[in-house]
Scaffold this motif. Structure first.
Motif, mmCIF file in Angstrom:
data_model
loop_
_atom_site.group_PDB
_atom_site.id
_atom_site.type_symbol
_atom_site.label_atom_id
_atom_site.label_comp_id
_atom_site.label_asym_id
_atom_site.label_seq_id
_atom_site.Cartn_x
_atom_site.Cartn_y
_atom_site.Cartn_z
ATOM 1 N N ALA A 36 0.863 -1.135 -0.087
ATOM 2 C CA ALA A 36 -0.112 -0.437 -0.081
ATOM 3 C C ALA A 36 0.400 1.190 0.051
ATOM 4 O O ALA A 36 1.897 1.436 0.669
ATOM 5 C CB ALA A 36 -0.709 -0.243 1.094
ATOM 6 N N ILE A 37 0.608 2.202 -0.899
ATOM 7 C CA ILE A 37 1.210 3.419 -0.953
ATOM 8 C C ILE A 37 0.628 4.690 -0.110
ATOM 9 O O ILE A 37 -0.901 4.842 -0.606
ATOM 10 C CB ILE A 37 1.385 3.627 -2.250
ATOM 11 C CG1 ILE A 37 2.447 3.154 -2.727
ATOM 12 C CG2 ILE A 37 1.916 5.456 -2.592
ATOM 13 C CD1 ILE A 37 2.489 3.132 -4.267
ATOM 14 N N ASP A 61 6.155 3.285 -5.021
ATOM 15 C CA ASP A 61 5.782 2.702 -6.226
ATOM 16 C C ASP A 61 5.352 1.051 -5.238
ATOM 17 O O ASP A 61 5.650 1.125 -4.040
ATOM 18 C CB ASP A 61 7.141 2.556 -6.516
ATOM 19 C CG ASP A 61 8.039 3.077 -7.387
ATOM 20 O OD1 ASP A 61 6.861 4.130 -8.264
ATOM 21 O OD2 ASP A 61 9.233 4.040 -7.530
ATOM 22 N N VAL A 62 4.548 0.601 -6.141
ATOM 23 C CA VAL A 62 3.769 -0.376 -5.421
ATOM 24 C C VAL A 62 4.802 -1.625 -5.651
ATOM 25 O O VAL A 62 5.943 -1.643 -6.323
ATOM 26 C CB VAL A 62 2.900 -0.938 -6.306
ATOM 27 C CG1 VAL A 62 2.072 -2.329 -5.718
ATOM 28 C CG2 VAL A 62 1.524 0.180 -5.891
ATOM 29 N N VAL A 63 5.260 -2.161 -4.280
ATOM 30 C CA VAL A 63 6.117 -3.676 -4.454
ATOM 31 C C VAL A 63 5.443 -4.959 -4.524
ATOM 32 O O VAL A 63 4.301 -4.695 -3.696
ATOM 33 C CB VAL A 63 6.606 -3.594 -3.138
ATOM 34 C CG1 VAL A 63 7.354 -5.117 -2.636
ATOM 35 C CG2 VAL A 63 7.961 -2.515 -3.012
ATOM 36 N N SER A 81 1.885 -5.629 11.251
ATOM 37 C CA SER A 81 0.615 -6.480 10.662
ATOM 38 C C SER A 81 1.956 -6.478 9.285
ATOM 39 O O SER A 81 2.537 -6.141 9.282
ATOM 40 C CB SER A 81 0.036 -6.690 10.002
ATOM 41 O OG SER A 81 -0.914 -4.881 9.534
ATOM 42 N N LYS A 82 2.186 -7.675 8.423
ATOM 43 C CA LYS A 82 3.064 -7.314 7.199
ATOM 44 C C LYS A 82 2.158 -7.314 5.935
ATOM 45 O O LYS A 82 0.913 -7.863 5.860
ATOM 46 C CB LYS A 82 4.118 -8.196 7.337
ATOM 47 C CG LYS A 82 4.803 -8.274 8.203
ATOM 48 C CD LYS A 82 5.676 -9.221 8.360
ATOM 49 C CE LYS A 82 5.386 -10.970 8.618
ATOM 50 N NZ LYS A 82 4.493 -11.614 10.256
ATOM 51 N N ASP A 83 3.062 -6.681 5.013
ATOM 52 C CA ASP A 83 1.796 -7.051 3.292
ATOM 53 C C ASP A 83 2.031 -8.808 2.982
ATOM 54 O O ASP A 83 0.208 -8.608 2.545
ATOM 55 C CB ASP A 83 3.177 -6.406 2.582
ATOM 56 C CG ASP A 83 3.141 -5.474 2.286
ATOM 57 O OD1 ASP A 83 2.313 -4.164 3.274
ATOM 58 O OD2 ASP A 83 4.363 -4.696 1.491
ATOM 59 N N GLN A 125 -3.046 -2.892 5.719
ATOM 60 C CA GLN A 125 -2.822 -3.868 5.647
ATOM 61 C C GLN A 125 -3.587 -3.734 3.675
ATOM 62 O O GLN A 125 -3.962 -2.902 3.689
ATOM 63 C CB GLN A 125 -3.855 -5.054 5.862
ATOM 64 C CG GLN A 125 -4.483 -5.218 7.479
ATOM 65 C CD GLN A 125 -4.331 -5.741 8.612
ATOM 66 O OE1 GLN A 125 -5.758 -6.378 7.201
ATOM 67 N NE2 GLN A 125 -5.117 -5.621 9.754
ATOM 68 N N THR A 126 -2.598 -4.968 3.018
ATOM 69 C CA THR A 126 -3.081 -4.517 1.509
ATOM 70 C C THR A 126 -3.637 -5.556 1.366
ATOM 71 O O THR A 126 -3.950 -6.027 -0.288
ATOM 72 C CB THR A 126 -1.851 -5.988 0.949
ATOM 73 O OG1 THR A 126 -1.500 -6.735 1.609
ATOM 74 C CG2 THR A 126 -0.752 -4.795 1.553
ATOM 75 N N CYS A 127 -5.642 -5.386 1.360
ATOM 76 C CA CYS A 127 -6.635 -6.356 1.442
ATOM 77 C C CYS A 127 -7.317 -5.933 0.607
ATOM 78 O O CYS A 127 -8.204 -6.469 -0.347
ATOM 79 C CB CYS A 127 -7.279 -6.694 2.656
ATOM 80 S SG CYS A 127 -7.925 -5.613 3.398
ATOM 81 N N PHE A 128 -7.276 -4.726 0.102
ATOM 82 C CA PHE A 128 -7.838 -3.913 -0.883
ATOM 83 C C PHE A 128 -7.254 -3.910 -1.711
ATOM 84 O O PHE A 128 -6.993 -3.132 -2.921
ATOM 85 C CB PHE A 128 -8.787 -2.441 -0.619
ATOM 86 C CG PHE A 128 -9.646 -2.734 0.739
ATOM 87 C CD1 PHE A 128 -10.627 -4.146 0.615
ATOM 88 C CD2 PHE A 128 -9.640 -2.005 2.027
ATOM 89 C CE1 PHE A 128 -11.208 -3.817 1.282
ATOM 90 C CE2 PHE A 128 -9.948 -2.660 2.855
ATOM 91 C CZ PHE A 128 -11.214 -2.965 2.354
ATOM 92 N N THR A 129 -5.751 -3.456 -1.939
ATOM 93 C CA THR A 129 -4.720 -2.867 -2.217
ATOM 94 C C THR A 129 -4.567 -4.046 -3.795
ATOM 95 O O THR A 129 -4.289 -3.930 -4.727
ATOM 96 C CB THR A 129 -3.217 -2.331 -2.007
ATOM 97 O OG1 THR A 129 -3.531 -1.638 -1.117
ATOM 98 C CG2 THR A 129 -2.585 -1.929 -2.704
ATOM 99 N N THR A 130 -4.699 -5.313 -3.097
ATOM 100 C CA THR A 130 -3.865 -6.208 -4.353
ATOM 101 C C THR A 130 -5.390 -6.621 -5.024
ATOM 102 O O THR A 130 -4.469 -6.885 -6.538
ATOM 103 C CB THR A 130 -3.616 -6.986 -3.187
ATOM 104 O OG1 THR A 130 -2.778 -7.189 -2.078
ATOM 105 C CG2 THR A 130 -3.292 -8.620 -4.582
#
Length: 419
Positions: free
Chosen positions: A74-75, A83-85, A259-261, A371-376
């Motif tokens: 997330a950015i 940048d998105v990783v 938490s982690k990506d 958290q990356t739950c929406f980003t992904t």
């Protein structure tokens, strides 16, 4: 240091006094039953599904192997990384199991063997991070490989069924990405299960219109009956067919800032397959292309929406509540959008329907790691997603209310929409 709950303390005491409690037969001992008279919970040992299947001779079918889970970082306005990783980790192989004479509960992932005092749950069995925890409709707490479950009475018996429900079935996000997505496996491997075995779902899936629509869409060609487990039911299944999870999510944290990506890992193949199947349902209704998502029915993660909307309205944004529309309309709403601004919430499940030209800005308090739950899901569509975190405001928990500084937000939003 966070204080332990009374249930966690009980777990520790039992393990100290009864080192041999890890033997499931001793969980049925007189001493253990005395403990259960004192505390309002049942005590069970946790076991992985593969070990349980091997011990009790369950049928096992390997469906998919060598899977890769993806999470997109997330950015935010406070992030040094611009940048998105893309993170990749190996996902567990996908299996289909057939277990005899087990118990299931509404709104829970657990499969229970009462006689052996065992609960089958891969997440609990494989957990290797003390910051991660788990609770659902029946789980009170767990400690190492012992779990405390709420005391509930067995309500009825079902000859057989395919487990599609799971934890948080009332939540749109979890229902879509963890529970109903299993129907894609059933579509693919339907011939492996006898035709007279019904699909078992939670009552929430029937009661919530959007979930019921997804259920109907993904089962219309399966020609299987639907068996509904009501809220608070504990049901024995003579022959339970169970798919292991497609996506891998951490349910709960003791400290969300740690938490982690990679705590959220998506299977790209099945997530996009879900998207493509549900896109066939989208309506032809015209919607504005600049959306400010409001929530009509919530008491969590509230913020000063009117102040934020006063910044967005001059740019042509329209305030809209997705829950007031049908699923078909929600899919079209997000698919058609060029800009979406929203607080964090289940409505952003629909980001999977966005297109590559869509810009998404999610608002939240400064609660640590995002958290990356929406980003992904947004990344899978190549939509551009950012988070705006309120500066100088530390929030306890990801579900806490927060307040946006309008002056700072105005400067930030102007810089990104006019760039």
């Amino acid at each position: 240091m966070k204080q332990k709950t009374s249930a966690e303390i009980c777990c520790i005491i039992i393990q100290k006094l009864l080192p041999s409690i890890y033997c499931s037969s001793l969980l049925n001992s007189f001493v253990c039953k005395i403990f259960e008279k004192i505390i309002p919970f049942h005590i069970y040992k946790i076991q992985s599904e593969s070990k349980y299947a091997n011990r009790f001779k369950s049928k096992v079918f390997l469906l998919k192997k060598d899977r890769i889970g993806i999470s997109a970082s997330a950015i935010s306005n406070l992030s040094l990384n611009k940048d998105v990783v893309i993170n990749e980790e190996k996902l567990p192989d996908l299996y289909l199991y057939s277990h005899k004479n087990v118990i299931v509960s509404s709104c829970s992932d657990h499969i229970i063997n009462i006689n052996e005092r065992l609960i089958i749950n891969d997440y609990l069995a494989n957990k290797n991070d003390d910051n991660k925890t788990y609770y659902d409709y029946i789980t009170r707490t767990f400690f190492r490989d012992i779990a405390f479950l709420r005391k509930k009475n067995l309500t009825r018996y079902i000859d057989c069924g395919i487990k599609i429900f799971g934890k948080y079935s009332f939540n749109y996000y979890h229902a879509v990405y963890e529970n109903l997505i299993r129907l894609l496996l059933l579509q693919e491997f339907n011939d492996m299960i006898p035709t007279d075995v019904p699909i078992i779902i939670d009552e929430d899936t029937i009661k919530i219109p959007s979930l019921n629509q997804i259920l109907k869409e993904l089962t219309k060609d399966l020609k299987r009956k639907i068996e509904v487990i009501k809220i608070d039911e504990l049901v024995e299944i003579g022959d339970l067919w169970s798919f292991t999870p497609i996506n891998q999510f951490t349910p709960n944290y003791k400290n969300s800032s740690l938490s982690k990506d990679t705590d959220q890992l998506f299977d790209r193949e099945y997530t996009l397959k879900m998207r493509n199947k549900l896109l066939l349902m989208k309506s032809n209704k015209d919607f504005p292309t600049k959306l400010f998502i409001t929530r009509k029915n919530t008491n969590r993660r509230n913020f000063n929406e009117d102040d934020v909307f006063s910044v967005l309205e001059p740019y042509g944004f329209i305030k809209i509540a997705p829950e007031e529309f049908t699923l078909e309309e929600q899919i079209q709403m997000f698919h058609n959008a060029q800009w979406i601004v929203s607080g964090s919430g289940a409505a952003l499940t629909n980001l999977i329907f966005c297109q590559s030209y869509c810009n998404v800005l999610c608002l939240l308090g400064r609660s640590g790691h995002i958290q990356t739950c929406f980003t992904t899901p947004a990344f899978f569509n190549h939509a551009k997603m950012h988070y705006y975190q309120q500066e100088n405001e530390n929030i306890v928990g990801v579900h806490s209310n927060f307040h946006i500084n309008v002056e700072k937000f105005n400067k930030y939003f102007k810089s990104i929409i006019e760039s």
